[in-house]
Design an enzyme around this catalytic site. Sequence first.
Site, short mmCIF file in Angstrom:
data_model
loop_
_atom_site.label_atom_id
_atom_site.label_comp_id
_atom_site.label_asym_id
_atom_site.label_seq_id
_atom_site.Cartn_x
_atom_site.Cartn_y
_atom_site.Cartn_z
N GLY A 43 0.79 -1.23 0.00
CA GLY A 43 0.00 0.00 0.00
C GLY A 43 0.82 1.28 0.00
N ASP A 102 -4.77 2.58 11.10
CA ASP A 102 -6.16 2.25 11.41
C ASP A 102 -6.23 1.82 12.87
OD1 ASP A 102 -8.86 1.69 10.95
OD2 ASP A 102 -8.47 -0.25 10.06
N LYS A 130 -6.93 7.03 10.60
CA LYS A 130 -8.33 6.91 11.05
C LYS A 130 -8.32 6.83 12.57
CE LYS A 130 -9.96 3.73 7.56
NZ LYS A 130 -10.62 2.42 7.38
N ASP A 158 -5.93 -0.74 -1.08
CA ASP A 158 -6.73 -1.72 -1.82
C ASP A 158 -7.93 -2.19 -1.03
OD1 ASP A 158 -5.11 -3.19 0.14
OD2 ASP A 158 -5.87 -4.99 -0.87
P1 IMP Z 1 -3.91 -1.33 11.26
O1 IMP Z 1 -2.95 -2.43 11.58
O2 IMP Z 1 -5.30 -1.66 11.70
O3 IMP Z 1 -3.48 0.04 11.70
O4 IMP Z 1 -4.08 -1.31 9.70
C1 IMP Z 1 -3.15 -0.87 8.81
C2 IMP Z 1 -3.35 -1.54 7.49
O5 IMP Z 1 -4.74 -1.86 7.28
C3 IMP Z 1 -2.99 -0.63 6.36
O6 IMP Z 1 -1.67 -0.81 5.97
C4 IMP Z 1 -3.95 -1.05 5.26
O7 IMP Z 1 -3.38 -2.08 4.50
C5 IMP Z 1 -5.15 -1.61 5.96
N1 IMP Z 1 -6.27 -0.65 5.99
C6 IMP Z 1 -6.79 -0.05 7.07
N2 IMP Z 1 -7.81 0.76 6.74
C7 IMP Z 1 -7.92 0.67 5.41
C8 IMP Z 1 -8.79 1.32 4.45
O8 IMP Z 1 -9.66 2.15 4.74
N3 IMP Z 1 -8.58 0.97 3.16
C9 IMP Z 1 -7.62 0.10 2.75
N4 IMP Z 1 -6.79 -0.51 3.61
C10 IMP Z 1 -6.94 -0.22 4.93
MG MG Z 2 -1.64 -2.52 3.75
#
Ligand code: IMP
Ligand code: MG
Length: 180
Positions: A43, A102, A130, A158
């Site tokens: 990403g 996220d 987010k 994606d």
């Molecule tokens: P975390 O580990 O929950 O912080 O998520 C991070 C990863 O989740 C990012 O690198 C993205 O690949 C994926 N991700 C989180 N939210 C989104 C979104 O809204 N669209 C696409 N990918 C997301």
């Molecule tokens: Mg990712």
Amino acid sequence: MKDDIKEILFNAEEIDAKVTEIANKLNDCYKGQEVVMVGVLKGCLPFYIDLARKVNFPVRFDFICASSYGSGTESSGNLKISKDLSAPIENKNVLIIEDILDSGNTLSKLYDNFSKRNPKSLRMCCFLDKPSRRVSEINVDFIGFSIPDEFVVGYGLDYAERFRELPYIGILKPEIYQNN
Ligand code: IMP
Ligand code: MG
């Protein structure tokens, strides 16, 4: 393709202006020191390349393939490293480049993993945030845009490997992921 997008959040011009703003902050922070930019595949790619071309300090490229996501939209909480760094980061200035923050699981686990490799400095840079979805406590040094709790795609992001190539960031229509 555009039929799958509910709303465009940031167009190419807005993205470019924000990347310039982040690059300027990085220039102030590193002031000519060499930095290993570690992109979290896949990403990060558009953001990584745009950013690398705008900074004025020397950069080494490296990438890691790690995620806490399957093909769905919720974090699994487990970090999977399927491709590790190509060189040691001991005594290097390391900057982790991620597409979106996220739950924070991916970056907080990566941060702990990299800390143990004794870098000279370790910072994180994320294009989107987010904040409402945070689970792991984390302090990211450089953030582009904060966005609401919607699933977004484009500019590297994606849904099940689709939409990464879009030059803008858009909110995916919920029916696209609810029907799968
Ligand atoms: P975390 O580990 O929950 O912080 O998520 C991070 C990863 O989740 C990012 O690198 C993205 O690949 C994926 N991700 C989180 N939210 C989104 C979104 O809204 N669209 C696409 N990918 C997301
Ligand atoms: Mg990712």
